[in-house]
Design an enzyme around this catalytic site. Sequence first.
Site, mmCIF file in Angstrom:
data_model
loop_
_atom_site.group_PDB
_atom_site.id
_atom_site.type_symbol
_atom_site.label_atom_id
_atom_site.label_comp_id
_atom_site.label_asym_id
_atom_site.label_seq_id
_atom_site.Cartn_x
_atom_site.Cartn_y
_atom_site.Cartn_z
ATOM 1 N N GLU A 1 56.461 40.107 11.034
ATOM 2 C CA GLU A 1 56.823 40.912 12.214
ATOM 3 C C GLU A 1 56.484 42.380 12.022
ATOM 4 O O GLU A 1 56.383 43.134 13.007
ATOM 5 C CB GLU A 1 58.314 40.737 12.535
ATOM 6 C CG GLU A 1 59.290 41.533 11.688
ATOM 7 C CD GLU A 1 59.508 40.982 10.283
ATOM 8 O OE1 GLU A 1 60.286 41.594 9.517
ATOM 9 O OE2 GLU A 1 58.919 39.933 9.956
ATOM 10 N N HIS B 1 56.889 39.833 5.544
ATOM 11 C CA HIS B 1 57.449 40.165 6.854
ATOM 12 C C HIS B 1 56.334 40.236 7.900
ATOM 13 O O HIS B 1 55.822 41.322 8.200
ATOM 14 C CB HIS B 1 58.190 41.499 6.789
ATOM 15 C CG HIS B 1 59.544 41.407 6.194
ATOM 16 N ND1 HIS B 1 60.681 41.195 6.956
ATOM 17 C CD2 HIS B 1 59.964 41.467 4.909
ATOM 18 C CE1 HIS B 1 61.740 41.147 6.164
ATOM 19 N NE2 HIS B 1 61.330 41.302 4.914
ATOM 20 N N CYS C 1 61.158 35.992 4.679
ATOM 21 C CA CYS C 1 61.749 36.671 3.527
ATOM 22 C C CYS C 1 63.051 35.972 3.097
ATOM 23 O O CYS C 1 62.996 34.893 2.522
ATOM 24 C CB CYS C 1 61.947 38.151 3.823
ATOM 25 S SG CYS C 1 62.200 39.155 2.331
#
Length: 243
Positions: free
Chosen positions: A221, A219, A118
């Site tokens: 994660e 993102h 990001c």
Amino acid sequence: MSGASVGGAPIVGITAYAERARWGEAWEMRAALLPWEYVEAVARAGGMPVLLPPVAAEGGATAGLDALVLAGGGDIAPDRYGAAPADATAGVDPGRDASEFALFEEALGRRLPVLGVCRGLQVMNVARGGTLHQHLPDVVGGNGHRKRTAVFDPHTVRVAPGSRTAGILGRTELEVPTYHHQGLDTLGEGLVATAWAEDGIVEAVEFTGEPRALGVQWHPEMGDDPSLFRWLVAEARSARSER
């Protein structure tokens, strides 16, 4: 000289926030912090995560690291890419900017694997002379990249067939968790776009001549696809063996 290791695990530095935080029954003060999902993603991929707070360094900040994650966060100071701040630009932290731009250059200089997430993708682009759209709704006419406050809603990403990004992800179309209001405009020198949202916004880049550097606008994660972090840790092991 190779990086230190814990149980053979590559050491993966993750850039952290400097924010006011609250914990316990009474503590509230400025802290170095990071969403736990980054830590889990690196650890599950076989790496040892280490938080890197945004502090000034004269060099050597990546010593001991085998890879670097440039994490998400607030907006980059627009003067870094020759623009005046837009009304919607927020969360600018010049100290964090300085720290992360220096870390990125040092990591490339040491040929460490780097994953930009990001904001991290945007740092990579600006560091190579690229520019940013400061508020995507003004560009694409909608809120598809940040639909709700503090919610990582999904959208579709199309990946260039045959790209390194597609090889890592194992597919050319996927749903990704996203939360951003800025995006890449002009690409920096040596960057190649390899994924796009349906509205045409760049969602991933690779570097010509830097096969161990990759950035994504979403993102990973926050999702259930570990492929990018597995790639990073595998590259970290390989890079460490070469030093």
